[in-house]
Design an enzyme around this catalytic site. Structure first.
Site, PDB file in Angstrom:
ATOM      1  N   ASN A 201       0.834  -1.203   0.000  1.00 15.00           N
ATOM      2  CA  ASN A 201       0.000   0.000   0.000  1.00 15.00           C
ATOM      3  C   ASN A 201       0.866   1.250   0.000  1.00 15.00           C
ATOM      4  O   ASN A 201       2.066   1.200  -0.283  1.00 15.00           O
ATOM      5  CB  ASN A 201      -0.915  -0.012   1.222  1.00 15.00           C
ATOM      6  CG  ASN A 201      -0.125   0.096   2.517  1.00 15.00           C
ATOM      7  OD1 ASN A 201       0.909  -0.529   2.672  1.00 15.00           O
ATOM      8  ND2 ASN A 201      -0.600   0.906   3.455  1.00 15.00           N
TER       9      ASN A 201
ATOM     10  N   CYS B 293       2.058   2.885   2.419  1.00 11.67           N
ATOM     11  CA  CYS B 293       3.092   2.931   3.464  1.00 11.67           C
ATOM     12  C   CYS B 293       3.820   1.612   3.627  1.00 11.67           C
ATOM     13  O   CYS B 293       4.530   1.416   4.614  1.00 11.67           O
ATOM     14  CB  CYS B 293       2.469   3.362   4.792  1.00 11.67           C
ATOM     15  SG  CYS B 293       1.585   4.918   4.687  1.00 11.67           S
TER      16      CYS B 293
ATOM     17  N   GLU C 222       3.042  -1.442   4.479  1.00 14.04           N
ATOM     18  CA  GLU C 222       2.821  -2.409   5.550  1.00 14.04           C
ATOM     19  C   GLU C 222       1.679  -3.378   5.256  1.00 14.04           C
ATOM     20  O   GLU C 222       1.522  -4.375   5.971  1.00 14.04           O
ATOM     21  CB  GLU C 222       2.549  -1.708   6.894  1.00 14.04           C
ATOM     22  CG  GLU C 222       1.137  -1.212   7.128  1.00 14.04           C
ATOM     23  CD  GLU C 222       0.878   0.153   6.515  1.00 14.04           C
ATOM     24  OE1 GLU C 222      -0.067   0.832   6.950  1.00 14.04           O
ATOM     25  OE2 GLU C 222       1.621   0.526   5.596  1.00 14.04           O
TER      26      GLU C 222
END
Length: 958
Positions: A587, A589, A591
């Site tokens: 995604n 970020c 994670e």
């Protein structure tokens, strides 16, 4: 030296009446700044006067020859800009600045610029004027009593300043906070007030005055927050009651329940709150509020909530902190049978800061359109309809505060044949430009910037152009300055790099199955395509040394901060859901690792455990941690059914698989409490044990929810159903990779019994854990972000709510204990950019404990991340810090990340080239010549390491 050169910057005690504040201008207009002189008169802030004064000072010392005139003009122009910036940066949209503060900044600017003779003359002149004023005051034995300051209310009435109330507020704000002095805050406030000041500016002056002391005593951050709270109470209560209303925090203990019921009804009437919330037992919920928890906020935390989270109408915030947490809790409990009981349970967890939901949940829970999910992952198909449908989905998802990860690996590359037109494709880059501009145009409902990350597999023929998307040079039509980018790297490429082999780039229209293949199956298919290319059966391909492409990947990562390096095979081979699809990207970020397809947009709902809240004198408090996680997992699971889905494919995916992402924050705070340096084997061990406990209790809680509510739809066939837990899936990665894996597998808890429970009872959620950046919610809770090391021990943090002095309270506490905390230490920390290492007075054990992000060997970050990764069914947002990057260091670091089994990495951060100097010392504390060397570092510059919002807020997730 007494010349006219400086006089214009000094007090004009006999300010002409024409320069006094006109009553019609007593309320500061937006963007309007005014100067308070020593006699209390207020004049307009005129930068040209600063320029004229400095010009005269230069001319008085250097002369006025033609040769120097142009140089002086340019120098003064630059220095004036610095002074204006320093004086106004902490004033929000307008306000007042004291004449002494302007003079301090002029002096600092001259010294920093190296104009020591001029600065010296300026200092001597100021001292002479100070003596003259003191002598004049001594000759006047009796001074006429000064009339009380007048305050202009919102309705235009003018009343005397109520100093007694200011005193009470200040005393309440400093209550139970050691080494804070309400009188000092009051004195600084009065110094910055003028006759006719607007009431809201009095409140602002109080807060700003407390902020000036934070660098000396971290407790003043709580003082500033409590003073802000007084302003919030006036604003909210006045709105609710329809008349000017004040209340102290002590009075709110009785008034909160009454206010809460009125606030819910008012919010519903204004169509800002779901009317179903009015059907709760508001009396019971109001009585359950904990007003005393309002005092637990730091200034940064409360200001962040006020600016960006609280419900408002016509620009007026009428939501107070405990009402805010209860509103969020009520939304999350709306489908529970025992709604009030569960709402109180959820409220207790949020308001205690033991756990915090992600930003979209806090924004929208209890609202008319509860979009509570943090992350959305999509895959883009290789046709115009699919491409523009994906871009439309981006816009709809972004509108309601979702962060996006797009997989673009199926889109054919440059030069590929287009059957429909018999032409050649321009590749993926032009479409990425459109996606970039869409993210800019749809700015998450006006609350924050739209944010998206594009992923491309390393075998794609457009990968080299993809690497350059964030460059500031080249054809701007083939650049995406606002979009994040990430490499989706297969293990085979890393093997070729390690073995100095060749690498072949393909267009996906000729190699369509590579997109969905992983591990050994991918390797077999890739080798077949290389053979076809060698035989001429594939036309659109390119061969090069894998090492050359790797070097370019690392070079662009250092130069632009992108593309991030993420690993395809660990994400898939360890995925519990590999029976139900393929993970094609992470995604925004890095994670989240969930399956995507044309039929399903992956969705993840996030929240984070506040790790230091779960420590006691014996270390990690496992019973408390289990209790927190049990409630937190219930809250996250509730999001799935309650959530608003703007895209049907996202709803289908989320209801089928029910993934959630429980993470953690405050890891660095936990290390401080345990007295463990980040760069130590003991810290790596703590990362292992704490993540093991979180993993154990999260899986257990999901299984218990399955017993209560039923298994998720696609449980059968998953790794869970086979009794393969995250710790067990490391073996699958090792088997699929065929070596190149060195990952610790030790465990301490009773995993066998939990494994049996999961096989027998099932799981409520396909995925349970992901460690997000927590940039904003950690600010709210007043702890360090996620798993991040301390950036600096003293610096200025800039985000969408303004600028905030951030000082490490643990370091201050330790220095006080050793009688080392004084103004000299403050200035030393500022001079050395928040680093304790060069300060001789600081003992070695404290230097080791308080080493900052750029002083830690980044390999320690990778080792700790590897220990966490073994327990995670998803991934973690892992920033890597390197003070002086070079090719060899980067090569070793990212190879280590791969060998240690990491699924993803995030930003590579390096130190910015310059730091902006700032000072918040009060005028009577600052030693101007010594303070010349003092300035705060800021967080890394945006040019090479910034997220789209360098808070370092990758806040699309948190």
């Amino acid at each position: 030296m007494k010349t006219e050169s400086s006089a214009i910057l000094h007090d004009r005690e006999q300010t002409p009446d024409s320069e006094t504040l006109d009553p019609s201008l007593r309320t500061t207009a937006p963007g309007q700044y005014r100067v308070i002189r020593r006699n209390g008169k207020v004049t307009g802030f005129d930068p040209s006067k600063i320029a004229v004064a400095m010009t005269k000072a230069f001319l008085a010392v250097e002369g006025s020859s033609a040769a120097t005139s142009k140089r002086i003009h340019q120098t003064v122009e630059a220095l004036t800009a610095q002074v204006v910036e320093a004086c106004t940066r902490r004033l929000e949209t307008g306000g007042t600045v004291h004449i002494e503060d302007i003079q301090d900044q002029v002096e600092l600017a001259l010294m920093r610029g190296g104009y020591h003779k001029i600065a010296r003359a300026y200092v001597l002149y100021r001292e002479e004027r100070t003596r003259e004023r003191a002598q004049a005051a001594a000759k006047t034995k009796k001074k006429a009593a000064e009339p009380p300051l007048q305050v202009t209310l919102a309705d235009g009435r003018v009343v005397p300043l109520d100093k007694a109330r200011l005193t009470r507020i200040g005393e309440e704000a400093c209550q139970a906070l050691p080494e804070t002095q309400p009188q000092a805050v009051l004195n600084e406030t009065l110094r910055n007030l003028f006759d006719g000041v607007a009431e809201q500016d009095v409140e602002r002056a109080l807060i700003m005055s407390a902020r000036t002391f934070i660098e000396k005593e971290p407790h003043y951050s709580y003082v500033a927050a409590r003073l802000l709270l007084d302003s919030l109470r006036r604003e909210a209560l006045s709105f609710i009651h329809g008349a000017e209303t004040h209340a102290t925090q002590g009075e709110m203990a009785e008034r909160y329940p009454e206010y809460f019921a009125a606030y819910i009804k008012q919010g519903a009437d204004l169509q800002l709150i779901d009317t179903r919330l009015t059907q709760y037992d508001l009396t019971r919920l109001g009585q359950a509020l904990r007003p005393e928890r309002d005092f637990e906020f730091t200034y940064l935390g409360l200001q962040t909530l006020y600016d960006r989270y609280f419900i408002h109408s016509g620009g007026i915030r009428f939501e107070l902190p405990q009402a805010f947490f209860m509103r969020v809790a009520m939304g999350l409990a709306i489908n529970e049978i025992e709604r009030e009981e569960r709402a109180i349970e959820f409220y207790e967890l949020l308001s205690s800061f033991d756990f915090m939901s992600s930003t979209p949940t806090l924004f929208n829970s209890g609202s008319l359109r509860p979009q509570l999910s943090s992350c959305y992952l999509t895959t883009v198909s290789d046709d115009l309809d699919g491409i523009y449908s994906a871009i439309k989905d981006n816009a709809l998802l972004s509108k309601y505060a979702g962060g996006l990860g797009n997989d673009w690996s199926r889109v054919r590359g440059m030069g590929a044949h287009i059957k429909g037109t018999n032409g050649k494709s321009q590749g993926v880059v032009p479409f990425l430009k459109v996606a970039n501009d869409t993210a800019v145009a749809v700015n998450q409902g006006g609350k924050r910037k739209g944010a998206v990350c594009a992923y491309l597999e390393t075998w794609h023929i457009d990968i080299e152009e993809f690497l350059e998307l964030r460059k500031n040079t080249g054809d701007d039509r083939r650049r995406t300055h606002d979009m994040n980018t990430a490499n989706w790297v297969p293990d085979l490429f890393m093997k070729r790099v390690a073995e100095d082999g060749e690498w072949t780039l393909f267009s996906p229209d000729e190699t369509p199955d590579l997109h969905d293949l992983v591990g050994q199956a991918f390797e077999a298919a890739y080798l077949r395509y290389e053979e076809k290319a060698a035989c001429g059966e594939i036309k659109n391909f390119k061969k090069q040394r894998a090492v050359d492409l790797w070097r370019k990947m690392l070079s662009m990562l250092f130069e632009t901060g992108h593309p991030w390096i993420t690993f395809k095979d660990p994400c898939n081979l360890r995925s519990p859901q590999q029976h139900a699809g393929v993970v094609h990207s992470s995604n925004l970020c890095t994670e989240i690792t969930l399956n995507t397809s044309d039929e399903e947009i992956a969705v993840c709902n996030l929240g984070s455990i506040n790790l230091p809240q779960h420590l006691d004198e014996n270390g990690l408090n496992l019973p408390k941690l289990e209790k927190t996680i049990t409630t937190a997992m219930r809250m996250l699971d509730n999001v799935i059914d309650y959530n608003y889905y703007s895209v049907p494919t996202a709803r289908r995916s989320n209801l089928r698989h029910r993934p959630v992402g429980l993470g953690l924050m405050g890891f660095q705070d936990a290390l401080y409490k345990l007295r463990l340096p980040y760069a130590a084997e003991a810290a790596v061990e703590f990362a292992d044990r704490s993540m093991e406990a979180i993993s154990y209790y999260a899986i257990k809680a999901s299984s218990n929810l399955a017993a209560e509510r039923g298994k998720y739809c696609t449980f059968e066939g998953s790794l869970w159903s086979k009794g393969i837990l995250p710790i067990d899936s490391i073996g699958l990665l090792e088997q699929g990779r065929g070596g190149y894996l060195q990952q610790d597998r030790t465990q301490t808890l009773d995993w066998d019994s939990l494994r049996e429970q999961v096989k027998t009872v099932g799981m409520r959620n396909s995925n349970c854990m992901a460690i997000a950046p927590t940039a904003t919610i950690s600010n709210i809770c007043g702890v360090s972000q996620s798993i991040e090391p301390t950036y600096q021990n003293l610096f200025v943090k800039s985000n969408l709510s303004g600028e905030f002095t951030v000082i490490n309270p643990y370091l201050v506490q330790d220095l006080k204990a050793r009688d080392l905390w004084d103004e000299v230490m403050v200035n030393d920390l500022k001079y050395f950019d928040g680093s304790a290492q060069p300060i001789d007075r600081i003992p070695e054990d404290l230097k080791t404990l308080y080493a900052t992000a750029f002083e830690i060997d980044p390999r320690w970050l990778v080792e700790a991340a590897s220990r966490r990764q073994k327990w995670l069914d998803q991934a973690q947002s892992l920033n890597l810090y390197m003070a002086e990057p070079n090719g060899k260091k980067l090569d070793n670091l990212y190879k280590l990340a791969w060998v240690r089994g990491l699924k993803t990495t995030y930003y590579l951060r390096s130190l910015g080239a310059t730091h902006v100097e700032k000072s918040t010392m009060t005028s009577d504390q600052i030693n101007t010549l010594n303070a010349v060397q003092s300035g705060y570092p800021q967080e890394p510059e945006a040019e090479a390491q910034a997220c789209s919002i360098l808070d370092p807020d990758c806040e699309a997730c948190q």
